[in-house]
Design an enzyme around this catalytic site. Structure first.
Site, PDB file in Angstrom:
ATOM      1  N   GLY A 152       0.795  -1.230   0.000  1.00 18.25           N
ATOM      2  CA  GLY A 152       0.000   0.000   0.000  1.00 18.25           C
ATOM      3  C   GLY A 152       0.826   1.277   0.000  1.00 18.25           C
ATOM      4  N   PRO A 199       5.111  -4.608  -0.782  1.00 16.12           N
ATOM      5  CA  PRO A 199       4.990  -3.458  -1.692  1.00 16.12           C
ATOM      6  C   PRO A 199       4.870  -3.905  -3.146  1.00 16.12           C
ATOM      7  CG  PRO A 199       7.276  -3.764  -1.011  1.00 16.12           C
ATOM      8  CD  PRO A 199       6.452  -4.754  -0.226  1.00 16.12           C
ATOM      9  N   GLY A 200       3.984  -3.256  -3.872  1.00 13.01           N
ATOM     10  CA  GLY A 200       3.853  -3.496  -5.305  1.00 13.01           C
ATOM     11  C   GLY A 200       4.058  -2.185  -6.045  1.00 13.01           C
ATOM     12  N   ARG A 216      -6.848   3.348 -14.756  1.00 13.05           N
ATOM     13  CA  ARG A 216      -6.970   3.959 -13.434  1.00 13.05           C
ATOM     14  C   ARG A 216      -7.669   5.311 -13.410  1.00 13.05           C
ATOM     15  NH1 ARG A 216      -3.149   5.300 -10.569  1.00 13.05           N
ATOM     16  NH2 ARG A 216      -4.195   4.830  -8.613  1.00 13.05           N
ATOM     17  N   CYS A 226     -13.956   4.633 -27.645  1.00 12.66           N
ATOM     18  CA  CYS A 226     -15.298   5.227 -27.758  1.00 12.66           C
ATOM     19  C   CYS A 226     -15.958   5.246 -26.388  1.00 12.66           C
ATOM     20  CB  CYS A 226     -16.139   4.428 -28.763  1.00 12.66           C
ATOM     21  SG  CYS A 226     -15.752   4.943 -30.420  1.00 12.66           S
ATOM     22  N   TYR A 272      -0.358  -1.409 -11.928  1.00 11.63           N
ATOM     23  CA  TYR A 272      -1.805  -1.418 -12.172  1.00 11.63           C
ATOM     24  C   TYR A 272      -2.190  -0.739 -13.483  1.00 11.63           C
ATOM     25  CZ  TYR A 272      -1.369  -2.798  -7.352  1.00 11.63           C
ATOM     26  OH  TYR A 272      -0.971  -3.450  -6.206  1.00 11.63           O
TER      27      TYR A 272
HETATM   28  C1  LIG Z   1      -2.750  -8.395  -0.001  1.00 11.22           C
HETATM   29  C2  LIG Z   1      -2.087  -7.304  -0.773  1.00 11.22           C
HETATM   30  N1  LIG Z   1      -0.780  -7.128  -0.589  1.00 11.22           N
HETATM   31  C3  LIG Z   1      -0.111  -6.190  -1.291  1.00 11.22           C
HETATM   32  C4  LIG Z   1      -0.736  -5.375  -2.191  1.00 11.22           C
HETATM   33  C5  LIG Z   1       0.078  -4.355  -2.945  1.00 11.22           C
HETATM   34  O1  LIG Z   1      -0.355  -3.086  -2.745  1.00 11.22           O
HETATM   35  P1  LIG Z   1       0.473  -1.870  -3.344  1.00 11.22           P
HETATM   36  O2  LIG Z   1       0.729  -2.177  -4.781  1.00 11.22           O
HETATM   37  O3  LIG Z   1      -0.405  -0.690  -3.146  1.00 11.22           O
HETATM   38  O4  LIG Z   1       1.750  -1.802  -2.565  1.00 11.22           O
HETATM   39  C6  LIG Z   1      -2.118  -5.511  -2.409  1.00 11.22           C
HETATM   40  C7  LIG Z   1      -2.827  -4.617  -3.343  1.00 11.22           C
HETATM   41  O5  LIG Z   1      -3.965  -4.618  -3.545  1.00 11.22           O
HETATM   42  C8  LIG Z   1      -2.809  -6.514  -1.683  1.00 11.22           C
HETATM   43  O6  LIG Z   1      -4.124  -6.708  -1.865  1.00 11.22           O
END
Ligand SMILES: Cc1ncc(COP(=O)(O)O)c(C=O)c1O
Length: 464
Positions: free
Chosen positions: A275, A318-319, A361, A392, A422
């Site tokens: 997050g 983290p993603g 997004r 469209c 994303y």
């Molecule tokens: C369980 C869980 N972990 C990690 C993440 C990664 O979140 P972020 O990309 O915001 O760090 C998510 C995103 O939805 C998630 O659902």
């Protein structure tokens, strides 16, 4: 942002764009924190890791996601180094392909996947299964079986049914499943705010407040084929400060302590999810991994000390903060038009050769992005512009508000930063538009890591 049948967003009278968006002195100038390390402008042309976007567009076409590989790797290492005693699981849902999975493995991180498909990519990349965690609120028996057969490091349980499926599968396969239990701590966090409620109306996890979490722990501890490693909590996305993590950590660790006291089990691990926010526009001021780590590790230490329990082994996921800033999307301008707004103002619409099919997004979340003219310098004055796609759909907006040079024309290249997370992972074939290519650039070398889809690819699915 409200979408409206007749049109995405009727321009407000005298609309000069959002208050946070300042008229730039020089619209050619890049705002460094919005771009990856390797990005700069050379004679007005955007360049990444020694490659100019003009060459990239000529070789790979547009729209194309351009990944600064060294930047991606540095951000991954940044989390690993900021949380040296923790396990860092890169959340593959942000962006995943074989190359990215290999970068993550190289940099010593673990990988969080949330479907059979993401697991398949990881295995194709020879990612060590023991360093993979499987998430998902509705994992099929087939996905669970595959995960157990290849020996993933952990499965994060999300429902009672899943406990029963794992009980049956582990008995059938004669294996032990290392599992975590996803709990909901009644915290929802986003940017600077977090919402603390007693319960949560959402599909994920077992409620702590409602007692479901403790019940799930009892069920899992009763299953010989399941090895409970710890509790997991994920509170939201695009989070800039640690406040929400503090409340979540306190509530999850309180349950952790209760399990130790009442059930006599000291769970070895604890996961605080992902997050971590990034900067999409000049209004965003995310914390660094170091700042987040300092805050989160202190919270965990203080809470454990206050509860008189040992500090469990921490993991995070983290993603966005790893993939997001490393990538920009390169588009070619197709058409432009200036639309008069009420009150005498006007807005310049700049249509590009992609849109919501490569970045959903803005349409889905009302997300803001930035943009720069990438193929040349311009000394035209900046004008309020809206970058839109070719779909469209009136909600097909890529960048809602940005000051671009007023002489942007068809054939120019535009670049939108912060599209590494994303975007490709949420890409679609709306209007039968093939999905865009992904190119990785490093040391002046550009290579295709995900090829552009072709109309033949789309037609291959069409059985007539
Ligand atoms: C369980 C869980 N972990 C990690 C993440 C990664 O979140 P972020 O990309 O915001 O760090 C998510 C995103 O939805 C998630 O659902």
């Amino acid at each position: 942002m409200r979408s409206h049948e007749a049109g995405a967003l009727h321009g407000q009278a005298g609309d000069r764009g959002p208050a946070w968006l300042k008229v730039p002195e020089d619209p050619n100038r890049l705002v460094p924190r919005l771009w990856s390390d390797g990005v700069s402008k050379v004679d007005g042309v955007l360049t990444v890791a020694g490659e100019s976007v003009a060459d990239l567009a000529a070789e790979f076409g547009t729209p194309t996601y351009v990944v600064d590989e060294d930047d991606f790797r540095r951000r991954a290492r940044g989390f690993r180094d900021a949380f040296p005693a923790a396990d860092v699981y890169y959340a593959g849902k942000a962006f995943l392909c074989v190359a990215a999975a290999r970068w993550i493995a190289d940099e010593g991180l673990n990988l969080d996947v949330c479907s059979g498909g993401e697991l398949a990519v990881a295995l194709r990349a020879d990612f060590p299964p023991a360093r993979i965690g499987l998430h998902g609120n509705n994992k099929s028996v087939a996905e669970l079986r595959r995960a157990l057969e290849v020996g993933v490091g952990r499965i994060i349980i999300d429902s009672v049914l899943e406990i029963e499926r794992l009980r049956d599968l582990t008995a059938e396969l004669g294996v032990t499943a290392p599992v975590m239990i996803r709990v909901t701590a009644g915290v929802e966090a986003h940017t600077h705010e977090y919402l603390s409620t007693s319960h949560e109306d959402q599909k994920f996890g077992f409620s702590i407040a409602g007692g479901d979490a403790l019940d799930a722990v009892r069920r899992v501890l009763a299953e010989p084929g399941l090895e409970l490693r710890g509790l997991h909590s994920h509170i939201g996305s695009q989070i800039f400060v640690t406040d929400g993590f503090e409340v979540a950590a306190r509530r999850v660790l309180r349950l952790h302590a209760q399990i130790e006291k009442e059930l006599g089990v000291a769970l070895p691990e604890f996961d605080l999810g992902g997050g971590f926010g990034i900067a999409y526009t000049t209004q965003d001021d995310p914390s660094t991994p170091e700042d987040l780590a300092r805050g989160m590790l202190k919270i965990v230490d203080d809470e454990c000390a206050a509860m008189g329990i040992a500090v469990p082994h921490l993991s995070i996921e983290p993603g966005r903060a790893i993939a997001g800033p490393s990538t920009f999307t390169l588009y070619e301008v197709g058409t432009t038009k200036t639309v008069a707004l009420d009150g005498g103002a006007s807005r310049r619409y700049v249509s590009v050769d992609g849109g919501m099919s490569d970045n959903i997004r803005p349409a889905l979340y009302g997300a803001d992005y930035s943009c720069t003219l990438a193929s040349r310098a311009s000394d035209a004055p900046a004008v309020l512009s809206r970058v839109v796609g070719k779909h469209c759909e009136s909600g097909d907006i890529v960048v809602k508000d940005e000051f671009l040079p007023g002489d942007v024309v068809d054939g120019d290249l535009l670049a939108v930063p912060g599209t590494g997370a994303y975007c490709r992972s949420l890409a679609s074939n709306y209007n039968h538009v093939p999905r865009a290519a992904v190119v990785a650039v490093r040391n002046g070398e550009a290579r295709l890591i995900l090829r552009r889809e072709t109309e033949d690819d789309l037609l291959a699915l069409d059985l007539g």
